[in-house]
Design a protein around this motif. Structure first.
Motif, PDB file in Angstrom:
ATOM      1  N   GLY A  17      -2.781  -4.640  -0.613  1.00 46.23           N
ATOM      2  CA  GLY A  17      -2.408  -3.288  -0.204  1.00 46.23           C
ATOM      3  C   GLY A  17      -2.122  -2.390  -1.388  1.00 46.23           C
ATOM      4  N   PHE A  18      -1.415  -2.910  -2.391  1.00 45.97           N
ATOM      5  CA  PHE A  18      -1.102  -2.116  -3.575  1.00 45.97           C
ATOM      6  C   PHE A  18      -2.381  -1.746  -4.320  1.00 45.97           C
ATOM      7  CE2 PHE A  18      -0.031  -1.481  -7.996  1.00 45.97           C
ATOM      8  CZ  PHE A  18       1.126  -0.725  -7.946  1.00 45.97           C
ATOM      9  N   ALA A  47       0.810  -1.217   0.000  1.00 43.16           N
ATOM     10  CA  ALA A  47       0.000   0.000   0.000  1.00 43.16           C
ATOM     11  C   ALA A  47       0.840   1.262   0.000  1.00 43.16           C
ATOM     12  CB  ALA A  47      -0.932   0.001   1.215  1.00 43.16           C
ATOM     13  N   CYS A  48       2.015   1.210   0.601  1.00 45.23           N
ATOM     14  CA  CYS A  48       2.823   2.424   0.780  1.00 45.23           C
ATOM     15  C   CYS A  48       4.065   2.421  -0.105  1.00 45.23           C
ATOM     16  CB  CYS A  48       3.220   2.569   2.252  1.00 45.23           C
ATOM     17  SG  CYS A  48       1.821   2.644   3.392  1.00 45.23           S
ATOM     18  N   THR A  49       5.017   1.558   0.199  1.00 45.98           N
ATOM     19  CA  THR A  49       6.312   1.602  -0.481  1.00 45.98           C
ATOM     20  C   THR A  49       6.197   1.223  -1.949  1.00 45.98           C
ATOM     21  OG1 THR A  49       7.303   0.966   1.631  1.00 45.98           O
ATOM     22  CG2 THR A  49       8.697   0.839  -0.332  1.00 45.98           C
ATOM     23  N   ALA A  50       5.570   0.082  -2.232  1.00 45.64           N
ATOM     24  CA  ALA A  50       5.449  -0.337  -3.631  1.00 45.64           C
ATOM     25  C   ALA A  50       4.616   0.648  -4.438  1.00 45.64           C
ATOM     26  CB  ALA A  50       4.834  -1.736  -3.698  1.00 45.64           C
ATOM     27  N   GLU A  74       5.642  -2.257 -11.316  1.00 43.29           N
ATOM     28  CA  GLU A  74       4.726  -2.600 -10.216  1.00 43.29           C
ATOM     29  C   GLU A  74       4.985  -3.999  -9.684  1.00 43.29           C
ATOM     30  OE1 GLU A  74       0.775  -1.894 -11.583  1.00 43.29           O
ATOM     31  OE2 GLU A  74       1.142   0.236 -12.009  1.00 43.29           O
ATOM     32  N   GLU A  75       5.170  -4.967 -10.566  1.00 44.81           N
ATOM     33  CA  GLU A  75       5.407  -6.331 -10.080  1.00 44.81           C
ATOM     34  C   GLU A  75       6.765  -6.455  -9.399  1.00 44.81           C
ATOM     35  OE1 GLU A  75       3.087  -8.481  -9.879  1.00 44.81           O
ATOM     36  OE2 GLU A  75       1.750  -7.095 -10.919  1.00 44.81           O
ATOM     37  N   SER A  76       7.753  -5.718  -9.858  1.00 42.36           N
ATOM     38  CA  SER A  76       9.058  -5.737  -9.194  1.00 42.36           C
ATOM     39  C   SER A  76       8.965  -5.095  -7.811  1.00 42.36           C
ATOM     40  CB  SER A  76      10.095  -5.004 -10.050  1.00 42.36           C
ATOM     41  OG  SER A  76      10.260  -5.645 -11.303  1.00 42.36           O
ATOM     42  N   ALA A  77       8.220  -3.991  -7.721  1.00 42.01           N
ATOM     43  CA  ALA A  77       8.076  -3.320  -6.421  1.00 42.01           C
ATOM     44  C   ALA A  77       7.347  -4.212  -5.423  1.00 42.01           C
ATOM     45  CB  ALA A  77       7.333  -1.997  -6.605  1.00 42.01           C
TER      46      ALA A  77
END
Length: 452
Positions: free
Chosen positions: A154-155, A78-81, A119-122
């Motif tokens: 979360g993302f 939700a936050c970092t990625a 996005e998938e890497s994060a």
């Protein structure tokens, strides 16, 4: 008392990171959507979160992961990625638009080629961190499935806030009615029609990490996560590009790819859960023969309805502390079973196996007086015990003839001295079994310490 004291550095660093990135991403989204759009988008985006978390938690209940770890994965997504994705995608789109002087092509290329990779890497970074620093939590594909699901949930929540907030601001500017609004259409597509999209992508990466945890060798260890990440990126790119495949491209990809893939992973999740429960029954039967567990506890520990019933019985008689003790007892028992299964199937000896096994056995022994009777009672009420078993007779119940009794486990057994019931606090720890090894068919050296 037996739990390890958390390292302050390992606790403060992720909390600080998630807090800083959380405030940053919320401010960025608020700037793009406006305060009203942000609040409406946040309220709507939170609606699909509890069902998704409950679904992934259901899968992991056979051997539940710590809530702190699950919340770390959710917070990372939700936050970092989300922060990494929004910054990287914006930079890439602007760079492509400047290079091609065509904003439409830049947006299309960014959504199909750049966004899936970023996005998938994060999101995969959260799984990599847990895999690197909490390797023991990865006991199989189920753990990767659950952790990836929480990260992607979360993302998706943060991404939905952005999309729904922008849609609401657009509706405010045009004065559109509720039923004909862009907000309603966006909510239907993202929260009702495809809330599983991001979890579906990231679960492929999680399964790769789960397979790597039970594998051996560097090549085999690195291969499954990379393969899973590549599949996640490819499926994500196909999903993002579906709107560019013509008028019915979205419906074609949704019906022919997304729905079958979701059904396949749902069936795989159910199978993984059943396989875990069977492993719990097979591995714990060895410890039951050694006297660490009661014979009636094993079928109860391998049945989720019986576990729930045992917690309810404990809460009725001893309140919430007793129910928590039963929950921890069942979680430690499942962790012990999966630990032993992993040690048997591992090609290389696990040097930490004896220490971790000893720690789990000590925890079980401390809570057995509370959890054992209610688990046995739950096994009786759920009719999990064979007709010949008498729970009132205890562990020395007469057995039926060998020809009519089904074996409790597939592992060979040996004679163990059963620990007597403690009478004083000094005797509260189980004695050393007469035979000091629980038998293992493949790597006996790994189980050389099943004594307190």
């Amino acid at each position: 008392m037996l739990a390890r004291t958390p390292d302050p550095v390992r606790v403060c660093v992720p909390v600080t990171l998630l807090t800083a990135t959380g405030f940053t991403i919320l401010e960025l989204v608020r700037e793009q959507t406006g305060t009203a759009g942000f609040l409406v988008g946040l309220g709507l985006a939170l609606l699909p979160v509890p069902p998704l978390m409950a679904a992934f938690r259901w899968l992991g209940r056979a051997a539940p992961a710590p809530w702190r770890q699950l919340m770390f994965c959710f917070g990372w997504g939700a936050c970092t990625a989300a922060l990494i994705a929004i910054l990287a995608n914006s930079f890439a789109t602007e760079w492509i638009a400047a290079a091609t002087t065509d904003p439409f092509d830049a947006d299309r290329f960014g959504s199909v080629a750049i966004a899936p990779v970023v996005e998938e890497s994060a999101k995969a970074a959260a799984l990599l961190l847990v895999f690197a620093f909490r390797r023991r939590q990865f006991t199989g594909p189920a753990d990767g499935f659950v952790l990836a699901g929480f990260t992607a949930t979360g993302f998706a929540c943060t991404e939905n806030v952005l999309y729904l907030g922008n849609a609401f601001e657009e509706d405010l500017a045009k004065g559109t009615g509720v039923l004909d609004s862009v907000t309603a259409a966006t909510f239907f597509v993202r929260a009702v029609l495809s809330p599983f999209a991001h979890p579906l992508f990231t679960v492929l990466t999680g399964l790769g990490f789960g397979m790597a945890a039970v594998g051996a060798g560097r090549v085999r260890g690195a291969g499954p996560p990379l393969l899973g990440l590549g599949l996640a990126m490819g499926l994500h790119a196909l999903w993002n590009g579906s709107s560019h495949f013509g008028e019915y491209g979205f419906y074609a990809v949704y019906g022919c790819v997304m729905v079958p893939a979701f059904a396949l992973l749902l069936g795989l999740a159910v199978r993984i859960r059943r396989h875990r429960l069977r492993a719990v029954a097979a591995e714990l039967s060895v410890y039951a023969r050694a006297g660490w567990l009661g014979p009636a506890e094993v079928p109860a520990l391998a049945s989720m309805p019986a576990r729930s019933l045992a917690r309810a019985l404990a809460r009725r008689s001893g309140g919430r502390p007793a129910a928590r003790a039963v929950s921890r007892y069942t979680a430690d028992a499942a962790a012990l079973a999966l630990l032993r299964r992993h040690a048997r199937q591992s090609a290389a000896p696990d040097r930490e196996f004896a220490v971790r096994e000893r720690e789990l056995l000590d925890r079980l022994w401390l809570r057995r007086a509370t959890a054992g009777p209610v688990l046995a009672r739950a096994a009786v009420l759920e009719e999990l015990l064979p007709p010949w078993y008498d729970p009132l007779a205890g562990p020395h119940t007469p057995q039926p003839p060998q020809a009519t009794r089904e074996p409790l486990a597939t592992l060979p057994s040996q004679a163990f001295a059963r620990p007597p019931a403690p009478t004083t606090p000094a005797q509260a720890r189980p004695p050393t079994p007469a035979t000091t090894a629980v038998p293992s068919p493949r790597t006996p050296a790994l189980s050389a310490s099943v004594r307190p």
